[in-house]
Design an enzyme around this catalytic site. Structure first.
Site, mmCIF file in Angstrom:
data_model
loop_
_atom_site.group_PDB
_atom_site.id
_atom_site.type_symbol
_atom_site.label_atom_id
_atom_site.label_comp_id
_atom_site.label_asym_id
_atom_site.label_seq_id
_atom_site.Cartn_x
_atom_site.Cartn_y
_atom_site.Cartn_z
ATOM 1 N N ALA A 69 -15.373 25.610 5.707
ATOM 2 C CA ALA A 69 -15.450 25.972 4.256
ATOM 3 C C ALA A 69 -16.974 26.787 4.237
ATOM 4 O O ALA A 69 -17.816 26.745 4.757
ATOM 5 C CB ALA A 69 -15.562 24.734 3.381
ATOM 6 N N GLU A 115 -9.720 22.379 10.624
ATOM 7 C CA GLU A 115 -8.650 21.765 9.939
ATOM 8 C C GLU A 115 -7.387 22.816 9.679
ATOM 9 O O GLU A 115 -6.309 22.743 9.737
ATOM 10 C CB GLU A 115 -8.967 21.388 8.558
ATOM 11 C CG GLU A 115 -10.253 20.076 8.869
ATOM 12 C CD GLU A 115 -10.633 19.691 7.470
ATOM 13 O OE1 GLU A 115 -11.123 20.266 6.726
ATOM 14 O OE2 GLU A 115 -10.802 18.287 7.115
HETATM 15 N N1 CO8 Z 1 -20.454 28.879 5.219
HETATM 16 C C1 CO8 Z 1 -20.948 30.051 4.694
HETATM 17 N N2 CO8 Z 1 -21.568 30.882 5.687
HETATM 18 C C2 CO8 Z 1 -21.551 30.808 6.879
HETATM 19 C C3 CO8 Z 1 -20.907 29.522 7.190
HETATM 20 C C4 CO8 Z 1 -20.253 28.512 6.435
HETATM 21 N N3 CO8 Z 1 -19.739 27.708 6.914
HETATM 22 N N4 CO8 Z 1 -21.098 29.550 8.571
HETATM 23 C C5 CO8 Z 1 -21.926 30.708 8.880
HETATM 24 N N5 CO8 Z 1 -21.989 31.171 7.844
HETATM 25 C C6 CO8 Z 1 -22.851 32.693 7.888
HETATM 26 C C7 CO8 Z 1 -24.440 32.156 8.024
HETATM 27 O O1 CO8 Z 1 -24.867 31.847 6.680
HETATM 28 C C8 CO8 Z 1 -24.751 33.559 8.216
HETATM 29 O O2 CO8 Z 1 -24.960 34.625 7.125
HETATM 30 P P1 CO8 Z 1 -26.173 35.167 6.910
HETATM 31 O O3 CO8 Z 1 -26.638 36.146 8.019
HETATM 32 O O4 CO8 Z 1 -25.913 36.096 5.634
HETATM 33 O O5 CO8 Z 1 -27.239 34.224 6.906
HETATM 34 C C9 CO8 Z 1 -23.668 34.143 9.228
HETATM 35 O O6 CO8 Z 1 -22.564 33.407 8.918
HETATM 36 C C10 CO8 Z 1 -24.096 34.040 10.527
HETATM 37 O O7 CO8 Z 1 -24.070 32.264 10.922
HETATM 38 P P2 CO8 Z 1 -25.446 32.152 11.827
HETATM 39 O O8 CO8 Z 1 -26.608 32.860 11.495
HETATM 40 O O9 CO8 Z 1 -25.775 30.575 11.354
HETATM 41 O O10 CO8 Z 1 -24.965 32.121 13.293
HETATM 42 P P3 CO8 Z 1 -25.353 31.067 14.255
HETATM 43 O O11 CO8 Z 1 -24.726 31.860 15.523
HETATM 44 O O12 CO8 Z 1 -26.837 30.731 14.477
HETATM 45 O O13 CO8 Z 1 -24.755 29.684 14.137
HETATM 46 C C11 CO8 Z 1 -22.984 28.328 13.385
HETATM 47 C C12 CO8 Z 1 -23.309 29.552 14.090
HETATM 48 C C13 CO8 Z 1 -23.557 27.102 14.350
HETATM 49 C C14 CO8 Z 1 -21.508 28.203 13.264
HETATM 50 C C15 CO8 Z 1 -23.664 27.932 12.272
HETATM 51 O O14 CO8 Z 1 -23.215 29.314 11.433
HETATM 52 C C16 CO8 Z 1 -23.345 26.875 11.166
HETATM 53 O O15 CO8 Z 1 -23.486 25.617 11.648
HETATM 54 N N6 CO8 Z 1 -22.336 26.995 10.545
HETATM 55 C C17 CO8 Z 1 -22.004 26.026 9.424
HETATM 56 C C18 CO8 Z 1 -20.851 25.337 10.413
HETATM 57 C C19 CO8 Z 1 -20.470 24.400 9.231
HETATM 58 O O16 CO8 Z 1 -21.050 23.366 8.791
HETATM 59 N N7 CO8 Z 1 -19.107 24.135 8.743
HETATM 60 C C20 CO8 Z 1 -18.515 23.113 7.951
HETATM 61 C C21 CO8 Z 1 -18.576 23.534 6.792
HETATM 62 S S1 CO8 Z 1 -18.088 22.014 5.588
HETATM 63 C C22 CO8 Z 1 -16.485 22.213 5.510
HETATM 64 O O17 CO8 Z 1 -15.908 22.939 6.357
HETATM 65 C C23 CO8 Z 1 -15.851 20.985 4.503
HETATM 66 C C24 CO8 Z 1 -14.161 21.281 4.860
HETATM 67 C C25 CO8 Z 1 -13.496 20.559 3.522
HETATM 68 C C26 CO8 Z 1 -12.492 20.986 2.980
HETATM 69 C C27 CO8 Z 1 -11.813 22.308 3.613
HETATM 70 C C28 CO8 Z 1 -12.245 23.622 2.687
HETATM 71 C C29 CO8 Z 1 -11.876 24.914 3.384
#
Ligand code: CO8
Length: 261
Positions: A69, A115
């Protein structure tokens, strides 16, 4: 460019009756904001009415299937706002799609991304993909099937580990615990998923849909109810022309020509 791209057979040269649905927010690792989810729901509703398409390949890009999300969008939301979003209706549009959906996963499939993948029927995953339910690490829990579909797929102990630690696992491990149908080198994921979809579109379409329905409905029923459902569907297929075609083609040693009738 749309945040979700639909590649429909009518726009291609080939005669493959496969729709490709591609999430397209590369700058956010395909994070599922509301717009992406609304687009996915709209496309799957449209495909539900579309007789031309017999299977769907659902994918992202080489870096991410979907990284969950959109956390930037969710960070300041209240319970009431989350309630009024009624996103369960958006997910249901995908769950209700009656024909096979094959998820092709490269890179991250995290949180809502995993999911989403678990709404599909078959998962083809790259060896180095990273999948998991990291919600607990950002103060919440899975909200679109991570505690339910995941447990049905891999059992209590793996689901507990994945959801409680939030640690991702790679594609090889996902396959080993039953969270993927096939693991292949990263560069072969899309091709493998597409080929599998193509094989399925050559099968009798009514039988294909009944198989999907029996497996999904039977998962949540008692064995006795599931068996009764299967038997009724099995017997029902003897009213189709494809049953006669399939069996006579076998006897006559030729390839069957299924028409979905
Ligand atoms: N939301 C928003 N932006 C994101 C997300 C995210 N989940 N994941 C990555 N991005 C963005 C980053 O903010 C970044 O943007 P910017 O360059 O503008 O800062 C860009 O994508 C690239 O990401 P990273 O620089 O972080 O890339 P890395 O290679 O360093 O890391 C990761 C990759 C490990 C995937 C890292 O981005 C990360 O941990 N992301 C979050 C993952 C996460 O926690 N996902 C779960 C979210 S909660 C959820 O899904 C709840 C679901 C509930 C119901 C379902 C609804 C859809």
């Amino acid at each position: 460019m749309s945040v979700v791209i639909l590649d429909h057979p009518r726009e291609r040269e080939d005669n493959d009756r496969i729709a490709i649905v591609r999430i397209n927010r590369p700058d956010a690792l395909n994070a599922l904001n509301l717009e992406v989810r609304q687009e996915l729901a709209r496309i799957f509703r449209e495909l539900t009415e579309d007789d031309e398409v017999l299977a769907v390949v659902l994918t992202g890009d080489e870096k991410a299937f979907a990284a969950g999300a959109d956390l930037k969008d969710m960070a300041d939301r209240t319970t009431v706002e989350m309630f009024h979003r009624k996103t369960e209706r958006l997910w249901q549009a995908i769950a209700d799609y009656p024909k096979p959906v094959i998820a092709a996963i490269n890179g991250y499939a995290l949180g809502g991304g995993l999911e989403l993948a678990m709404h599909s029927d078959i998962i083809v995953i790259g060896e180095t993909a990273q999948v998991g339910q990291p919600e607990v690490r950002v103060g919440i829990m899975p909200g679109a099937g991570g505690t339910q579909r995941l447990t049905r797929a891999v059992g209590k102990f793996q689901a507990m580990r994945i959801c409680l630690t939030g640690r991702p696992i790679d594609g090889r491990e996902a396959f080993a615990i039953g969270l993927a149908s096939q693991v292949v080198p990263d560069t072969e994921v899309y091709e493998t998923a597409y080929k599998m979809a193509k094989d399925i579109t050559r099968m009798p379409p009514i039988a294909v849909q009944q198989i999907k329905s029996a497996i999904l409905k039977g998962q949540d029923a008692s064995l006795e109810t599931g068996m009764a459902l299967e038997r009724a569907m099995f017997q029902g297929l003897f009213a189709t022309a494809d049953q006669s075609e399939g069996m006579h083609a076998f006897i006559e040693k030729r390839r069957p020509d299924f028409k979905g009738e």
